[in-house]
Write a protein that holds these residues in place. Structure first.
Motif, PDB file in Angstrom:
ATOM      1  N   TYR A 107      -8.334 -16.023   1.650  1.00 13.72           N
ATOM      2  CA  TYR A 107      -7.773 -14.675   1.325  1.00 13.72           C
ATOM      3  C   TYR A 107      -7.916 -13.746   2.325  1.00 13.72           C
ATOM      4  CZ  TYR A 107      -7.114 -16.147  -3.491  1.00 13.72           C
ATOM      5  OH  TYR A 107      -6.790 -16.709  -4.711  1.00 13.72           O
ATOM      6  N   LEU A 108      -8.490 -14.335   3.595  1.00 15.79           N
ATOM      7  CA  LEU A 108      -8.291 -13.403   4.748  1.00 15.79           C
ATOM      8  C   LEU A 108      -7.032 -13.423   5.393  1.00 15.79           C
ATOM      9  CD1 LEU A 108     -11.813 -14.727   6.733  1.00 15.79           C
ATOM     10  CD2 LEU A 108     -11.221 -12.498   5.328  1.00 15.79           C
ATOM     11  N   ARG A 109      -5.923 -14.469   4.836  1.00 16.63           N
ATOM     12  CA  ARG A 109      -4.759 -14.396   5.437  1.00 16.63           C
ATOM     13  C   ARG A 109      -3.678 -14.207   4.150  1.00 16.63           C
ATOM     14  NH1 ARG A 109      -4.205 -20.121   8.933  1.00 16.63           N
ATOM     15  NH2 ARG A 109      -5.553 -19.315  10.804  1.00 16.63           N
ATOM     16  N   CYS A 110      -4.070 -14.613   3.085  1.00 10.59           N
ATOM     17  CA  CYS A 110      -3.165 -14.480   1.956  1.00 10.59           C
ATOM     18  C   CYS A 110      -2.458 -12.987   1.828  1.00 10.59           C
ATOM     19  CB  CYS A 110      -3.798 -14.721   0.530  1.00 10.59           C
ATOM     20  SG  CYS A 110      -2.694 -14.737  -0.792  1.00 10.59           S
ATOM     21  N   ILE A 111      -1.247 -12.707   1.543  1.00  6.90           N
ATOM     22  CA  ILE A 111      -0.465 -11.643   1.467  1.00  6.90           C
ATOM     23  C   ILE A 111      -0.107 -11.337   0.170  1.00  6.90           C
ATOM     24  CG2 ILE A 111       0.185 -11.639   3.926  1.00  6.90           C
ATOM     25  CD1 ILE A 111       2.804 -12.589   2.988  1.00  6.90           C
ATOM     26  N   PHE A 112      -0.545 -12.317  -0.860  1.00  6.28           N
ATOM     27  CA  PHE A 112      -0.236 -12.197  -2.343  1.00  6.28           C
ATOM     28  C   PHE A 112       1.250 -12.063  -2.661  1.00  6.28           C
ATOM     29  CE2 PHE A 112      -4.491 -10.865  -1.575  1.00  6.28           C
ATOM     30  CZ  PHE A 112      -5.149 -11.493  -2.627  1.00  6.28           C
ATOM     31  N   CYS A 113       2.183 -12.743  -1.698  1.00  6.93           N
ATOM     32  CA  CYS A 113       3.701 -12.964  -2.109  1.00  6.93           C
ATOM     33  C   CYS A 113       4.267 -13.408  -3.299  1.00  6.93           C
ATOM     34  CB  CYS A 113       4.343 -13.135  -0.825  1.00  6.93           C
ATOM     35  SG  CYS A 113       4.128 -15.019  -0.291  1.00  6.93           S
ATOM     36  N   GLY A 114       3.474 -14.422  -3.696  1.00  7.99           N
ATOM     37  CA  GLY A 114       3.547 -15.453  -4.918  1.00  7.99           C
ATOM     38  C   GLY A 114       4.612 -16.477  -4.515  1.00  7.99           C
ATOM     39  N   LEU A 115       4.868 -16.746  -3.270  1.00  7.50           N
ATOM     40  CA  LEU A 115       6.072 -17.791  -2.972  1.00  7.50           C
ATOM     41  C   LEU A 115       5.293 -19.189  -3.334  1.00  7.50           C
ATOM     42  CD1 LEU A 115       7.532 -16.793   0.449  1.00  7.50           C
ATOM     43  CD2 LEU A 115       8.467 -16.509  -1.933  1.00  7.50           C
ATOM     44  N   CYS A 116       4.002 -19.152  -3.441  1.00 10.99           N
ATOM     45  CA  CYS A 116       3.322 -20.640  -3.534  1.00 10.99           C
ATOM     46  C   CYS A 116       3.518 -20.785  -4.963  1.00 10.99           C
ATOM     47  CB  CYS A 116       1.977 -20.392  -3.421  1.00 10.99           C
ATOM     48  SG  CYS A 116       0.961 -18.941  -4.020  1.00 10.99           S
ATOM     49  N   ILE A 117       3.580 -19.678  -5.750  1.00  8.67           N
ATOM     50  CA  ILE A 117       3.845 -19.753  -7.308  1.00  8.67           C
ATOM     51  C   ILE A 117       5.029 -20.422  -7.664  1.00  8.67           C
ATOM     52  CG2 ILE A 117       3.633 -18.713  -9.682  1.00  8.67           C
ATOM     53  CD1 ILE A 117       1.125 -19.031  -8.042  1.00  8.67           C
ATOM     54  N   GLU A 118       6.057 -20.069  -6.957  1.00  9.93           N
ATOM     55  CA  GLU A 118       7.500 -20.291  -7.247  1.00  9.93           C
ATOM     56  C   GLU A 118       7.726 -22.115  -6.750  1.00  9.93           C
ATOM     57  OE1 GLU A 118      10.338 -17.746  -5.388  1.00  9.93           O
ATOM     58  OE2 GLU A 118       9.081 -15.968  -6.386  1.00  9.93           O
TER      59      GLU A 118
END
Length: 206
Positions: A107-118
């Protein structure tokens, strides 16, 4: 030579004061203070918060270790290492051939874009409404699989355990499995007794 501006063209006193209308109007307006963290405002339904690894209704994990979420992540924040399920040794964590043996999100890198969910083909990875992720230690912001797994609900057993008798992988995704069966519960209890006996034996020999 340019003509000097006449005094008639200069703005009057009222025009100058009117320019501060927004400022004066804000000065005397009641300020709305949020009493955070005592009072937490609810987030929107599609808010992108902390990730969660979901389970099937009997407790088996939905993640099959395909690593598509890691490939889709633009910030390189996800680490996945897949492994094969081993029914012979009672090591079945998912209905598929493989499962996510190692799963980490930085979570130091995560930008919470949601592409992993898709990118997730099994809906194993979703995002919750939890947003309180601040910490004073960088290492604590690298979440492991144990921290990301969804909590056990009624009718679930912690993996590993066998699949429901007579069910295949597709049956799980078609919603035919609703909870753990008595056979799965008996297997889990037997395995728990065996692990306890092995642990006691190692303590006696130590």
């Amino acid at each position: 030579m340019a003509d000097k501006p006449s005094k008639d063209k200069e703005p009057g006193l009222l025009s100058k004061v009117a320019g501060f209308g927004v400022t004066f109007g804000t000065m005397f307006r009641k300020i709305e203070t949020e009493q955070y963290p005592e009072d937490k405002r609810p987030t929107q339904l599609r808010f992108h918060g902390r990730h969660q690894l979901n389970r099937h209704p009997d407790g088996l994990e939905k993640c099959v270790g395909c690593e598509l979420c890691a490939w889709a992540c633009p910030a390189d924040a996800i680490l996945v290492e897949g492994a094969d399920n081993d029914d012979a040794n009672g090591q079945r964590f998912s209905p598929g051939e493989r499962y996510g043996r190692v799963y980490q999100i930085n979570y130091l890198r995560c930008i919470f874009c949601g592409l992993c969910i898709e990118a997730c083909p099994t809906r194993a990875l979703t995002m919750t409404n939890e947003y309180e992720l601040a910490d004073d230690n960088r290492a604590d912001l690298i979440f492991t699989k144990d921290q990301l797994l969804a909590p056990l609900q009624n009718g679930m057993l912690p993996a590993p355990h066998p699949m429901v008798d007579g069910m295949e992988e597709r049956d799980y995704y078609q919603g035919k499995v609703t909870q753990a069966t008595p056979e799965q519960e008996a297997w889990a209890q037997q395995r728990e007794h065996e692990l306890a006996a092995e642990s006691a034996g190692r303590e006696d020999t130590a």
